[in-house]
Design a protein around this motif. Structure first.
Motif, PDB file in Angstrom:
ATOM      1  N   ALA A   1      17.599   5.283  -0.359  1.00  0.00           N
ATOM      2  CA  ALA A   1      16.334   5.537  -0.685  1.00  0.00           C
ATOM      3  C   ALA A   1      15.571   5.604   0.801  1.00  0.00           C
ATOM      4  N   ARG A   2      15.133   6.944   0.958  1.00  0.00           N
ATOM      5  CA  ARG A   2      14.537   7.396   2.377  1.00  0.00           C
ATOM      6  C   ARG A   2      13.249   7.114   2.520  1.00  0.00           C
ATOM      7  N   ILE A   3      12.634   6.418   3.596  1.00  0.00           N
ATOM      8  CA  ILE A   3      11.270   6.104   3.745  1.00  0.00           C
ATOM      9  C   ILE A   3      10.655   7.511   4.536  1.00  0.00           C
ATOM     10  N   GLN A   4       9.878   8.016   3.676  1.00  0.00           N
ATOM     11  CA  GLN A   4       9.097   9.393   4.209  1.00  0.00           C
ATOM     12  C   GLN A   4       8.580   9.056   5.262  1.00  0.00           C
ATOM     13  N   LYS A   5       8.663  10.293   6.275  1.00  0.00           N
ATOM     14  CA  LYS A   5       8.141  10.311   7.597  1.00  0.00           C
ATOM     15  C   LYS A   5       6.779   9.725   7.887  1.00  0.00           C
ATOM     16  N   ASN A   6       5.560   9.835   7.100  1.00  0.00           N
ATOM     17  CA  ASN A   6       4.483   9.338   7.185  1.00  0.00           C
ATOM     18  C   ASN A   6       4.407   8.152   6.332  1.00  0.00           C
ATOM     19  N   TRP A   7       5.304   7.241   5.989  1.00  0.00           N
ATOM     20  CA  TRP A   7       5.189   6.114   5.290  1.00  0.00           C
ATOM     21  C   TRP A   7       5.665   5.079   6.598  1.00  0.00           C
ATOM     22  N   LYS A   8       5.057   3.760   6.304  1.00  0.00           N
ATOM     23  CA  LYS A   8       5.445   2.667   7.301  1.00  0.00           C
ATOM     24  C   LYS A   8       6.420   1.739   6.543  1.00  0.00           C
ATOM     25  N   GLN A   9       7.149   1.059   7.388  1.00  0.00           N
ATOM     26  CA  GLN A   9       7.873  -0.050   6.662  1.00  0.00           C
ATOM     27  C   GLN A   9       7.810  -1.357   7.744  1.00  0.00           C
ATOM     28  N   GLY A  10       8.398  -2.442   7.147  1.00  0.00           N
ATOM     29  CA  GLY A  10       7.997  -3.475   7.944  1.00  0.00           C
ATOM     30  C   GLY A  10       8.558  -4.701   7.511  1.00  0.00           C
ATOM     31  N   PHE A  11       8.231  -5.944   8.105  1.00  0.00           N
ATOM     32  CA  PHE A  11       8.529  -7.425   7.370  1.00  0.00           C
ATOM     33  C   PHE A  11       7.182  -7.986   7.413  1.00  0.00           C
ATOM     34  N   ILE A  12       7.036  -8.868   6.330  1.00  0.00           N
ATOM     35  CA  ILE A  12       5.562  -9.680   6.486  1.00  0.00           C
ATOM     36  C   ILE A  12       6.019 -11.069   6.091  1.00  0.00           C
TER      37      ILE A  12
ATOM     38  N   GLU B   1       0.814   9.213  -4.166  1.00  0.00           N
ATOM     39  CA  GLU B   1      -0.471   9.573  -4.933  1.00  0.00           C
ATOM     40  C   GLU B   1      -1.489   8.573  -4.524  1.00  0.00           C
ATOM     41  N   PHE B   2      -1.421   7.344  -4.469  1.00  0.00           N
ATOM     42  CA  PHE B   2      -2.477   6.448  -4.396  1.00  0.00           C
ATOM     43  C   PHE B   2      -2.851   5.911  -2.849  1.00  0.00           C
ATOM     44  N   ALA B   3      -1.903   6.636  -1.981  1.00  0.00           N
ATOM     45  CA  ALA B   3      -2.188   6.332  -0.524  1.00  0.00           C
ATOM     46  C   ALA B   3      -3.473   7.326  -0.068  1.00  0.00           C
ATOM     47  N   GLN B   4      -3.763   8.281  -0.856  1.00  0.00           N
ATOM     48  CA  GLN B   4      -4.947   9.238  -0.621  1.00  0.00           C
ATOM     49  C   GLN B   4      -6.419   8.403  -0.777  1.00  0.00           C
ATOM     50  N   SER B   5      -6.304   7.316  -1.291  1.00  0.00           N
ATOM     51  CA  SER B   5      -7.604   6.470  -1.308  1.00  0.00           C
ATOM     52  C   SER B   5      -7.324   4.971  -1.262  1.00  0.00           C
ATOM     53  N   TYR B   6      -6.062   4.472  -0.971  1.00  0.00           N
ATOM     54  CA  TYR B   6      -5.894   3.138  -0.863  1.00  0.00           C
ATOM     55  C   TYR B   6      -4.714   2.820   0.245  1.00  0.00           C
ATOM     56  N   GLN B   7      -4.750   1.613   0.763  1.00  0.00           N
ATOM     57  CA  GLN B   7      -3.568   1.211   1.535  1.00  0.00           C
ATOM     58  C   GLN B   7      -2.646   0.574   0.657  1.00  0.00           C
ATOM     59  N   VAL B   8      -1.659   1.269   0.247  1.00  0.00           N
ATOM     60  CA  VAL B   8      -0.614   0.925  -0.627  1.00  0.00           C
ATOM     61  C   VAL B   8       0.551   0.057  -0.137  1.00  0.00           C
ATOM     62  N   VAL B   9       0.860  -1.129  -0.568  1.00  0.00           N
ATOM     63  CA  VAL B   9       1.813  -1.732  -0.068  1.00  0.00           C
ATOM     64  C   VAL B   9       2.942  -2.028  -1.149  1.00  0.00           C
ATOM     65  N   ALA B  10       4.168  -1.496  -1.121  1.00  0.00           N
ATOM     66  CA  ALA B  10       5.374  -1.795  -2.099  1.00  0.00           C
ATOM     67  C   ALA B  10       6.040  -2.815  -1.393  1.00  0.00           C
ATOM     68  N   PRO B  11       6.316  -4.112  -1.804  1.00  0.00           N
ATOM     69  CA  PRO B  11       7.412  -5.220  -1.131  1.00  0.00           C
ATOM     70  C   PRO B  11       8.604  -4.944  -2.210  1.00  0.00           C
ATOM     71  N   ASP B  12       9.371  -5.435  -1.163  1.00  0.00           N
ATOM     72  CA  ASP B  12      10.834  -5.783  -2.182  1.00  0.00           C
ATOM     73  C   ASP B  12      10.793  -7.279  -2.443  1.00  0.00           C
ATOM     74  N   LEU B  13      10.442  -7.647  -3.739  1.00  0.00           N
ATOM     75  CA  LEU B  13      10.282  -9.032  -4.013  1.00  0.00           C
ATOM     76  C   LEU B  13      11.419  -9.803  -3.311  1.00  0.00           C
ATOM     77  N   ARG B  14      11.117 -11.327  -3.214  1.00  0.00           N
ATOM     78  CA  ARG B  14      12.146 -11.905  -2.636  1.00  0.00           C
ATOM     79  C   ARG B  14      13.473 -12.031  -3.334  1.00  0.00           C
ATOM     80  N   GLY B  15      14.645 -11.937  -2.573  1.00  0.00           N
ATOM     81  CA  GLY B  15      15.755 -11.826  -3.076  1.00  0.00           C
ATOM     82  C   GLY B  15      16.504 -10.307  -3.518  1.00  0.00           C
TER      83      GLY B  15
ATOM     84  N   ASP C   1      15.844  -5.593   0.923  1.00  0.00           N
ATOM     85  CA  ASP C   1      16.112  -6.018   2.637  1.00  0.00           C
ATOM     86  C   ASP C   1      15.064  -7.297   2.365  1.00  0.00           C
ATOM     87  N   SER C   2      14.608  -7.918   1.411  1.00  0.00           N
ATOM     88  CA  SER C   2      13.971  -9.043   1.414  1.00  0.00           C
ATOM     89  C   SER C   2      14.672 -10.046   1.628  1.00  0.00           C
ATOM     90  N   GLU C   3      13.965 -11.251   2.118  1.00  0.00           N
ATOM     91  CA  GLU C   3      14.848 -12.638   2.520  1.00  0.00           C
ATOM     92  C   GLU C   3      15.203 -13.119   1.112  1.00  0.00           C
TER      93      GLU C   3
END
Length: 293
Positions: free
Chosen positions: A3-14, A51-65, A68-70
């Motif tokens: 599941a490739r992250i597109q180059k203009n997407w960000k990823q990280g851990f919160i 689609e919605f990143a044009q108007s919003y800061q879209v955040v899609a987390p992996d739910l716990r478990g 790549d989430s804890e």
């Protein structure tokens, strides 16, 4: 990672609620958090993020478990109260006091409960193919829905569900998408491999099943709870050919939501935002642009 992250997407851990959640994000503006279901991960929102990143800061987390989430080991770590606090931490972690919450399947269940726990933190609520908790509780008392929900009871067993889902190179995971989908072209082999890869991560499969094991313990509490009426404008999108959840589970939602919009999509399965992304995005955009008195 398939599941490739597109180059203009960000990823990280919160950090949130004493754990670390992996997320993918794109865009700037008001916050929109997208919560996936079982057996998915952030990738199930691949059509909605850009689609919605044009108007919003879209955040899609992996739910716990998931993915790549804890992955806490205790079944109790997957109680709804914990899952709700995870979302609260995400919204606050991105520097917001309010946001738009979008949930599908298990993500929808969390979104419903979050709306009751922290209504002041939501501008709008979007739920896909997951009934209001009170309506699902009622549905489980009918033979029709009990038959459709057989897997909930199967998941209460130790070890056997993990063995079943991981067997033959996670063929049951692949079948969940391919055989439930009405449009057989909706999931490519790459998509299927991405979901299988996420489920195969160490500890992920047990964590995913523990959602059901923990929820089963709380069925009576959900059934007996005095649910109030939500004031948050809410959109429910429903693929009518959901093999696991009957359309009739949506009919009583109006009793629990003051400002409700329901959009049914015929000839569409449980995987509504992946199978009919253009129509789902249209309904979401229409709802988000609507002004409520």
């Amino acid at each position: 990672m398939l599941a490739r992250i597109q180059k203009n997407w960000k990823q990280g851990f919160i950090p949130t609620n004493n754990i670390q959640l992996h997320y993918v994000s794109q865009g700037e503006g008001p916050l929109m958090v997208m919560l996936h279901g079982f057996p998915e991960f952030w990738y199930s929102w691949r059509y909605q993020i850009p689609e919605f990143a044009q108007s919003y800061q879209v955040v899609a987390p992996d739910l716990r478990g998931y993915n790549d989430s804890e992955k806490p080991q205790e079944i109790s770590a997957y109680a709804m109260t914990e899952l709700v606090e995870d979302v609260k931490g995400i919204i606050e972690g991105f520097g917001n006091q309010k946001g738009i919450l979008v949930g599908h399947d298990w993500g929808g269940a969390i979104a419903w409960h979050f709306a009751y726990a922290y209504p002041e933190m939501l501008e709008k609520l979007i739920i896909m193919n997951l009934p209001h908790p009170a309506e699902f509780s009622k549905g489980l008392k009918t033979p029709q829905q009990l038959l459709k929900s057989w897997y909930i009871f199967f998941f209460q067993l130790p070890f056997l569900p993990e063995w079943f889902l991981s067997g033959n190179d996670y063929s049951a995971i692949a079948a969940a998408f391919r055989e439930m989908a009405i449009d057989q072209t909706a999931f490519t082999q790459k998509d299927i491999e991405a979901f299988k890869e996420a489920a195969a991560k160490r500890g992920a499969l047990t964590a995913m099943i523990n959602y059901y094991r923990c929820a089963f313990r709380d069925l009576l509490e959900v059934s007996n709870r005095n649910w109030g009426v939500l004031e948050i404008p809410t959109l429910m999108i429903w693929g009518e050919q959901d093999a696991a959840l009957g359309k009739e589970l949506t009919y009583g939602t109006k009793n629990y939501v003051k400002d409700l919009r329901v959009r049914y999509i015929p000839n569409c399965s449980h995987w509504v935002q992946q199978e009919q992304p253009e129509l789902v995005n249209h309904y979401m955009r229409e709802f988000l642009q609507e002004t409520f008195a």
